[in-house]
Scaffold this active site. Sequence first.
Site, PDB file in Angstrom:
ATOM      1  N   LYS A 179      30.857  39.585  33.997  1.00 27.83           N
ATOM      2  CA  LYS A 179      32.057  38.932  33.475  1.00 27.83           C
ATOM      3  C   LYS A 179      31.829  37.437  33.364  1.00 27.83           C
ATOM      4  O   LYS A 179      31.193  36.833  34.233  1.00 27.83           O
ATOM      5  CB  LYS A 179      33.249  39.197  34.402  1.00 27.83           C
ATOM      6  CG  LYS A 179      34.581  38.733  33.814  1.00 27.83           C
ATOM      7  CD  LYS A 179      35.639  38.486  34.889  1.00 27.83           C
ATOM      8  CE  LYS A 179      35.487  37.116  35.508  1.00 27.83           C
ATOM      9  NZ  LYS A 179      36.662  36.715  36.318  1.00 27.83           N
ATOM     10  N   ARG A 228      35.939  37.360  54.863  1.00 26.90           N
ATOM     11  CA  ARG A 228      35.751  37.750  53.463  1.00 26.90           C
ATOM     12  C   ARG A 228      35.118  39.139  53.387  1.00 26.90           C
ATOM     13  O   ARG A 228      35.518  39.976  52.572  1.00 26.90           O
ATOM     14  CB  ARG A 228      34.881  36.723  52.720  1.00 26.90           C
ATOM     15  CG  ARG A 228      35.541  35.376  52.519  1.00 26.90           C
ATOM     16  CD  ARG A 228      34.835  34.537  51.463  1.00 26.90           C
ATOM     17  NE  ARG A 228      33.441  34.265  51.736  1.00 26.90           N
ATOM     18  CZ  ARG A 228      32.991  33.259  52.470  1.00 26.90           C
ATOM     19  NH1 ARG A 228      33.852  32.429  53.056  1.00 26.90           N
ATOM     20  NH2 ARG A 228      31.697  33.059  52.653  1.00 26.90           N
ATOM     21  N   LYS A 272      38.332  41.249  27.806  1.00 28.64           N
ATOM     22  CA  LYS A 272      39.329  41.022  28.859  1.00 28.64           C
ATOM     23  C   LYS A 272      40.212  39.843  28.438  1.00 28.64           C
ATOM     24  O   LYS A 272      39.921  38.700  28.772  1.00 28.64           O
ATOM     25  CB  LYS A 272      38.657  40.752  30.202  1.00 28.64           C
ATOM     26  CG  LYS A 272      39.651  40.535  31.351  1.00 28.64           C
ATOM     27  CD  LYS A 272      38.968  40.437  32.700  1.00 28.64           C
ATOM     28  CE  LYS A 272      39.984  40.176  33.801  1.00 28.64           C
ATOM     29  NZ  LYS A 272      39.382  40.175  35.161  1.00 28.64           N
TER      30      LYS A 272
END
Length: 342
Positions: A136, A45, A222
């Site tokens: 977000k 990752r 968004k």
Amino acid sequence: MTKSLNAIAQKLVEPGKGILAADESTPTIAKRFAKIELPNTLELRRDYREMLFRSREAMTSYISGVILTEETLEQSAEDGTPFRAILADADVIPGIKVDRGAFPMPGEGGEKITEGLDGLRQRLAHYASLGAGFAKWRAVITINDIAPTRNNIRANAHSLARYAMLCQEAGIVPIVEPEVVGDGEPGNHSMERCAQVTGDVLENVFKELRLAGVDLSGMLLKPNMVLPGINSRDRPSVDDVARRTVEVLREHVPAAVPGIAFLSGGQTDEEATAHLAAMARIPNKPWPLTFSYGRALQNVALRTWAGRRENFPAAQAAFTHRARMNSLAALGEWNNAVDRAA
């Protein structure tokens, strides 16, 4: 505070730049790694995100911000350089996904409610101390024969507003993401049904934002594009999708919002780019439109990287190409010929 929040929001949507969504949860990135037969390890990752963040041309020319996970915000590259420093060197604003995921909501409609408000004030203070400039939170709205219900829309809108209010209190720009998903069961709804639900959701979200006292000039939206369900017989043209999406946004999104950064929502790479370009060419919009894509920016790069550091240059070239294509799309300058010739 208001001025600084607005300045960050404006920078995130400056012309020709967009946001890289690199905030895949550990289970989500495991699914993507599985498709190329990679184990989901911390080292892989890290290497994958390092490959993206060290794509110098892409990051300096086409990317304004990157949405990170908690893991990545505090992570370093293999050579020990913090990812935050790599982004700062490219003049890219680090962001953070702060929701804890969407969970089943009681009822028969298969609806979801996003969780993560508990302890959010303290977490936001920590993220701000690490340099996060924006955050977000994603709400998931399902369409089927009985969904979305009024209760689900209101509950998710209220959570988005509470999140946004806490972000602004911490000096962080909230990206408000109410996604009407097109791939739920049965996924056969029409584009017009998506338009109606998207409009209803946006109307409720902005009502709750106003009630919460959120400064609309210090946030970004968004949203999903207005598309038929994944199993629908509707086959709208690119221009139809662009026109209908902008119509819904004009009706429900206040002009005070500094910008709109779309999610790709399961579209192919080229579909997401083509729809954005068509919307960008529509005149007289009160806000700039750009991208906040994950898969639509990363698909080819992920396959090219394939878990090997020696593939970094080729994977970075693939990522840079898609970033450049979406930059052109946000400027209304993209077309198929440019994409295939580059």
